[in-house]
Design a protein around this motif. Structure first.
Motif, PDB file in Angstrom:
ATOM      1  N   THR A  59      19.663 -24.652  38.494  1.00 50.15           N
ATOM      2  CA  THR A  59      19.127 -24.311  39.820  1.00 50.15           C
ATOM      3  C   THR A  59      19.217 -25.515  40.743  1.00 50.15           C
ATOM      4  OG1 THR A  59      17.590 -22.687  38.901  1.00 50.15           O
ATOM      5  CG2 THR A  59      17.077 -23.558  41.091  1.00 50.15           C
ATOM      6  N   ILE A  60      19.779 -25.312  41.918  1.00 51.59           N
ATOM      7  CA  ILE A  60      19.882 -26.366  42.929  1.00 51.59           C
ATOM      8  C   ILE A  60      19.013 -25.970  44.116  1.00 51.59           C
ATOM      9  CG2 ILE A  60      21.406 -27.517  44.592  1.00 51.59           C
ATOM     10  CD1 ILE A  60      23.634 -27.327  42.534  1.00 51.59           C
ATOM     11  N   THR A  61      18.074 -26.853  44.467  1.00 49.86           N
ATOM     12  CA  THR A  61      17.158 -26.607  45.576  1.00 49.86           C
ATOM     13  C   THR A  61      17.522 -27.537  46.724  1.00 49.86           C
ATOM     14  OG1 THR A  61      15.410 -26.035  44.008  1.00 49.86           O
ATOM     15  CG2 THR A  61      14.748 -26.528  46.259  1.00 49.86           C
ATOM     16  N   VAL A  62      17.618 -26.979  47.921  1.00 47.77           N
ATOM     17  CA  VAL A  62      18.054 -27.737  49.097  1.00 47.77           C
ATOM     18  C   VAL A  62      16.961 -27.689  50.154  1.00 47.77           C
ATOM     19  CG1 VAL A  62      19.871 -28.045  50.806  1.00 47.77           C
ATOM     20  CG2 VAL A  62      20.429 -27.049  48.579  1.00 47.77           C
ATOM     21  N   ASP A  63      16.708 -28.824  50.753  1.00 52.68           N
ATOM     22  CA  ASP A  63      15.648 -28.947  51.755  1.00 52.68           C
ATOM     23  C   ASP A  63      16.182 -28.622  53.144  1.00 52.68           C
ATOM     24  OD1 ASP A  63      13.295 -29.485  53.028  1.00 52.68           O
ATOM     25  OD2 ASP A  63      13.481 -31.669  52.915  1.00 52.68           O
ATOM     26  N   GLY A  64      16.451 -27.324  53.396  1.00 51.90           N
ATOM     27  CA  GLY A  64      16.839 -26.860  54.726  1.00 51.90           C
ATOM     28  C   GLY A  64      18.292 -27.096  55.077  1.00 51.90           C
ATOM     29  N   VAL A  65      18.704 -26.499  56.199  1.00 58.00           N
ATOM     30  CA  VAL A  65      20.083 -26.627  56.666  1.00 58.00           C
ATOM     31  C   VAL A  65      20.113 -26.448  58.179  1.00 58.00           C
ATOM     32  CG1 VAL A  65      20.551 -24.158  56.351  1.00 58.00           C
ATOM     33  CG2 VAL A  65      22.464 -25.785  56.369  1.00 58.00           C
ATOM     34  N   THR A  66      21.044 -27.141  58.827  1.00 58.74           N
ATOM     35  CA  THR A  66      21.307 -26.968  60.258  1.00 58.74           C
ATOM     36  C   THR A  66      22.685 -26.352  60.413  1.00 58.74           C
ATOM     37  OG1 THR A  66      19.949 -28.877  60.857  1.00 58.74           O
ATOM     38  CG2 THR A  66      21.556 -28.124  62.481  1.00 58.74           C
ATOM     39  N   VAL A  67      22.759 -25.269  61.187  1.00 56.81           N
ATOM     40  CA  VAL A  67      24.008 -24.530  61.369  1.00 56.81           C
ATOM     41  C   VAL A  67      24.469 -24.682  62.811  1.00 56.81           C
ATOM     42  CG1 VAL A  67      25.150 -22.301  61.180  1.00 56.81           C
ATOM     43  CG2 VAL A  67      23.252 -22.857  59.643  1.00 56.81           C
ATOM     44  N   ASN A  68      25.709 -25.132  62.966  1.00 52.51           N
ATOM     45  CA  ASN A  68      26.299 -25.278  64.292  1.00 52.51           C
ATOM     46  C   ASN A  68      27.657 -24.594  64.298  1.00 52.51           C
ATOM     47  OD1 ASN A  68      26.588 -26.193  66.963  1.00 52.51           O
ATOM     48  ND2 ASN A  68      27.747 -27.978  66.300  1.00 52.51           N
ATOM     49  N   VAL A  69      27.985 -23.927  65.407  1.00 51.36           N
ATOM     50  CA  VAL A  69      29.290 -23.300  65.565  1.00 51.36           C
ATOM     51  C   VAL A  69      30.019 -24.049  66.673  1.00 51.36           C
ATOM     52  CG1 VAL A  69      30.550 -21.175  66.044  1.00 51.36           C
ATOM     53  CG2 VAL A  69      28.329 -21.079  64.874  1.00 51.36           C
ATOM     54  N   PRO A  70      30.954 -24.949  66.318  1.00 54.30           N
ATOM     55  CA  PRO A  70      31.651 -25.729  67.335  1.00 54.30           C
ATOM     56  C   PRO A  70      32.324 -24.834  68.372  1.00 54.30           C
ATOM     57  CG  PRO A  70      32.103 -26.591  65.137  1.00 54.30           C
ATOM     58  CD  PRO A  70      31.380 -25.286  64.959  1.00 54.30           C
ATOM     59  N   GLY A  71      32.182 -25.208  69.643  1.00 53.58           N
ATOM     60  CA  GLY A  71      32.797 -24.431  70.710  1.00 53.58           C
ATOM     61  C   GLY A  71      31.921 -23.319  71.241  1.00 53.58           C
TER      62      GLY A  71
END
Length: 407
Positions: A56-68
């Protein structure tokens, strides 16, 4: 040969092979691979710290950007859990699922909004080996995405509810384990919305909603698509918006030439570092658009509306506003219709549109617009024919029908 999990689908490993010891996992390497894969599809992901516990891999959040895209990056400040993660001998990764904690949040200033969304999951996740980001590979990265119920309230009163959402794909392969076709489905079930408070913010819209008796609406959205890779044949069997006491709108399509190679070109444009407003970027977009128009052929397109009560209410409302009864109002519309079509400057449209639309106004049951060329025709050829509208109508095999049974 059909395989329903991303792992079997893309690595071609047998069940016995999957039972062999997997390579040692590294959490940061895994999330870096996720970032690389989705960057090729035009998404700029930036994950927080990643930790590993067993598989199990736990990740502390994510930021999503769509260039353009003209929008601020989306910040998901919550824990992401990838379960059942394995790294395979070829350097690819598989995860049974990605889960996100349930959402229960308040928002708003003048009014208190409350949103809940539960049971969010993505399943059968596959990340190709490093360096493999072609379209036919990227199409297989997710097998299923789903959520449980969603509710949205305003000042303590529920205004939107959805029982659940699901998008799933089934992959088929040839004898060499190369992707052959994809069958996809989408379902948004038991949508319900209370529109009675719209008038508080938009009085005109609220008045229309009340006049049409649409203070509450309910329905479903479904979609079914079959896509073969070799010829890029894409069949949209159904994209249906079906709402009680309103009507059903269904869109279908039958096109070819939309191959993974074409999708590679689209991904390349999306992931380009060029300024979208620059002349170089616009020139590349134009060239890509020409290639797509040349390669894609249309065998059929259709838009069908089956009325379930909305059209008569619309006619009654407009008739009342004009001071006439519905019968007189409809006759007036039918009288004006030929002149309205003539204003388009395309005489051929008159005989095509006026009879079925008049029939629908008299008896609102169904109205359908269809395109069915005699032979599959490229988009570029159709664009060239647009200079002569009459020839375009013929080339498209355009038809308009009313009150006919669905084929």
């Amino acid at each position: 040969m059909i395989k329903t999990t991303g792992l079997l689908a893309t690595t071609g490993l047998t069940t016995l092979a999957l039972m062999q010891p997997a390579m040692a996992l590294d959490a940061e390497t895994f999330v870096n691979r996720v970032e690389t894969v989705y960057k090729a599809m035009g998404y700029d992901l930036s994950f927080g710290a990643a930790t590993l516990s067993g598989d199990t891999i736990t990740v502390d959040g994510v930021t999503v950007n769509v260039p353009g895209a003209d929008m601020e990056p989306t910040v998901l400040d919550t824990e992401l859990t990838f379960s059942g993660v394995v790294e395979n001998d070829d350097g690819s990764y598989f995860a049974d699922s990605l889960t996100v904690p349930d959402i229960d949040m308040e928002f708003g200033d003048d009014h208190v909004g409350h949103l809940t969304l539960v049971d969010m999951v993505a399943e059968d996740l596959w990340l190709p080996p490093e360096g493999q980001t072609s379209a036919d590979v990227l199409l297989q990265v997710v097998g299923r995405m789903a959520t449980g119920p969603l509710t949205l309230s305003r000042d303590g009163v529920e205004v939107v509810k959805i029982d659940g959402m699901e998008a799933a794909s089934e992959f088929a392969y040839d004898d060499n384990d190369a992707l052959e076709s994809i069958s996809s489905s989408l379902s948004i079930s038991n949508i319900w919305a209370d529109l009675s408070t719209v008038g508080e913010e938009e009085p005109e819209a609220g008045a229309v909603i009340a006049a049409l008796g649409l203070t509450t609406v309910s329905g479903n959205i479904t979609q079914s698509i079959d896509w073969t890779m070799a010829d890029g044949h894409l069949a949209v069997n159904e994209f249906l918006l079906d709402f009680a006491d309103i009507g059903a709108l269904n869109i279908t399509a039958d096109v070819a030439g939309f191959t993974p190679a074409m999708l590679d070109k689209i991904y390349a444009l999306q992931s380009s570092d060029l300024d979208p407003a620059s002349e170089e970027a616009q020139a590349k977009q134009m060239m890509a658009g020409m290639e797509i128009a040349q390669a894609m052929t249309i065998s059929g397109l259709g838009i069908r509306y089956d009325d379930a009560g909305l059209t008569p209410r619309l006619l009654d409302m407009f008739a009342a506003q004009s001071g006439a009864d519905r019968g007189a109002f409809v006759e007036g519309l039918k009288t004006m219709l030929p002149a309205m079509i003539a204003e388009s400057g395309i005489p051929a449209l008159g005989d095509l549109v006026v009879p079925p639309v008049s029939a629908f106004l008299d008896d609102p049951r169904s109205l359908e617009v269809a395109v069915k060329p005699a032979t599959p025709t490229s988009v570029l050829v159709l664009a060239a024919a647009a200079s002569n509208p009459a020839s375009l109508i013929q080339a498209l095999g355009l038809s308009v029908t009313a009150n006919q049974k669905s084929k």
